[in-house]
Design a protein around this motif. Structure first.
Motif, PDB file in Angstrom:
ATOM      1  N   LEU A 255       8.754  -4.819  -0.632  1.00  0.00           N
ATOM      2  CA  LEU A 255       8.293  -6.143  -1.071  1.00  0.00           C
ATOM      3  C   LEU A 255       9.308  -7.232  -0.720  1.00  0.00           C
ATOM      4  O   LEU A 255       8.928  -8.331  -0.323  1.00  0.00           O
ATOM      5  CB  LEU A 255       8.002  -6.139  -2.579  1.00  0.00           C
ATOM      6  N   SER A 256      10.593  -6.914  -0.848  1.00  0.00           N
ATOM      7  CA  SER A 256      11.634  -7.896  -0.503  1.00  0.00           C
ATOM      8  C   SER A 256      11.610  -8.212   0.987  1.00  0.00           C
ATOM      9  O   SER A 256      11.709  -9.373   1.383  1.00  0.00           O
ATOM     10  CB  SER A 256      13.020  -7.377  -0.894  1.00  0.00           C
ATOM     11  N   ALA A 257      11.500  -7.187   1.815  1.00  0.00           N
ATOM     12  CA  ALA A 257      11.452  -7.392   3.267  1.00  0.00           C
ATOM     13  C   ALA A 257      10.222  -8.211   3.651  1.00  0.00           C
ATOM     14  O   ALA A 257      10.302  -9.102   4.500  1.00  0.00           O
ATOM     15  CB  ALA A 257      11.454  -6.057   3.997  1.00  0.00           C
TER      16      ALA A 257
ATOM     17  N   LEU B 110       0.851  -1.192   0.000  1.00  0.00           N
ATOM     18  CA  LEU B 110       0.000   0.000   0.000  1.00  0.00           C
ATOM     19  C   LEU B 110       0.885   1.239   0.000  1.00  0.00           C
ATOM     20  O   LEU B 110       1.761   1.371   0.853  1.00  0.00           O
ATOM     21  CB  LEU B 110      -0.901   0.002   1.244  1.00  0.00           C
ATOM     22  N   VAL B 111       0.677   2.136  -0.977  1.00  0.00           N
ATOM     23  CA  VAL B 111       1.309   3.451  -0.974  1.00  0.00           C
ATOM     24  C   VAL B 111       0.242   4.400  -0.445  1.00  0.00           C
ATOM     25  O   VAL B 111      -0.802   4.571  -1.068  1.00  0.00           O
ATOM     26  CB  VAL B 111       1.790   3.871  -2.383  1.00  0.00           C
TER      27      VAL B 111
ATOM     28  N   ASP C  20       8.393   2.415   4.974  1.00  0.00           N
ATOM     29  CA  ASP C  20       9.222   3.474   4.412  1.00  0.00           C
ATOM     30  C   ASP C  20       8.346   4.697   4.203  1.00  0.00           C
ATOM     31  O   ASP C  20       7.134   4.635   4.374  1.00  0.00           O
ATOM     32  CB  ASP C  20       9.822   3.022   3.079  1.00  0.00           C
ATOM     33  N   PHE C  21       8.964   5.810   3.821  1.00  0.00           N
ATOM     34  CA  PHE C  21       8.220   7.025   3.520  1.00  0.00           C
ATOM     35  C   PHE C  21       8.865   7.703   2.327  1.00  0.00           C
ATOM     36  O   PHE C  21      10.057   7.527   2.059  1.00  0.00           O
ATOM     37  CB  PHE C  21       8.192   7.971   4.717  1.00  0.00           C
ATOM     38  N   VAL C  22       8.061   8.459   1.595  1.00  0.00           N
ATOM     39  CA  VAL C  22       8.548   9.280   0.494  1.00  0.00           C
ATOM     40  C   VAL C  22       7.903  10.654   0.630  1.00  0.00           C
ATOM     41  O   VAL C  22       6.811  10.785   1.163  1.00  0.00           O
ATOM     42  CB  VAL C  22       8.241   8.664  -0.892  1.00  0.00           C
TER      43      VAL C  22
ATOM     44  N   SER D 133      12.035   2.091  -3.033  1.00  0.00           N
ATOM     45  CA  SER D 133      11.214   1.911  -1.841  1.00  0.00           C
ATOM     46  C   SER D 133      10.266   0.718  -1.997  1.00  0.00           C
ATOM     47  O   SER D 133      10.117  -0.095  -1.081  1.00  0.00           O
ATOM     48  CB  SER D 133      10.437   3.196  -1.568  1.00  0.00           C
ATOM     49  N   ILE D 134       9.628   0.603  -3.161  1.00  0.00           N
ATOM     50  CA  ILE D 134       8.714  -0.514  -3.419  1.00  0.00           C
ATOM     51  C   ILE D 134       9.463  -1.839  -3.386  1.00  0.00           C
ATOM     52  O   ILE D 134       9.037  -2.793  -2.716  1.00  0.00           O
ATOM     53  CB  ILE D 134       7.979  -0.331  -4.765  1.00  0.00           C
TER      54      ILE D 134
END
Length: 161
Positions: free
Chosen positions: A142-144, A74-75, A123-125, A137-138
């Motif tokens: 997703l990797s984490a 979710l962004v 994370d944040f942008v 960031s995406i």
């Protein structure tokens, strides 16, 4: 039944594209239609499936929608009129939704970012986000999440053995 629900929650929201590659579905929640379209276009260029909603209430409804394709990420805009980003993060915590979240804000205040990260954001942008920053960031979120899911599966397997 409990194990089936957990396994479903651990599944990454993916489907195959035209080349047979797996693609994740990303949900974008932002009340600004221009920002929503920009994020959608960038995210599609990165190769992801994209769904968009206009507010926090719609985001929570989509995340909890039965029978719908699972959302991998979710962004989330922090400032929205109906249910703001912090409210969405609180609801996700209450509902035990493990979907990773990247928060975005036009007001890059340190306090808001710290609060969002403490509430569960990965994370944040800062708006307007550049394509490279968003893509990194995406991928990281997703990797984490995939790594955490694999650790849960290994742990369950070890406990069941």
């Amino acid at each position: 039944m409990r194990q089936a629900k957990t396994l479903k929650a651990d599944a990454v929201a993916e489907r195959r594209d035209d080349r047979g590659q797996m693609t994740s579905t990303i949900l974008i929640a932002d009340d600004d239609p221009v920002q929503r379209r920009l994020l959608e276009a960038m995210t599609r260029r990165f190769g992801y499936e994209v769904e968009t909603v206009e507010g926090g209430e719609q985001a929570v409804a989509r995340l909890t929608q039965a029978g719908a394709r699972p959302i991998a990420l979710l962004v989330l805009d922090l400032v929205m009129p109906d249910l703001d980003g912090m409210g969405v993060l609180a609801r996700m915590r209450d509902l035990k939704l493990a979907t990773p979240v990247i928060v975005q804000t036009a007001h890059g205040s340190i306090e808001a970012v710290i609060s969002a990260m403490r509430a569960g954001a990965k994370d944040f942008v800062v708006k307007p986000v550049g394509a490279e920053r968003l893509q990194i960031s995406i991928k990281n979120a997703l990797s984490a999440d995939a790594l955490a899911g694999e650790m849960r599966r290994i742990s369950r397997r070890a406990q069941g053995a």
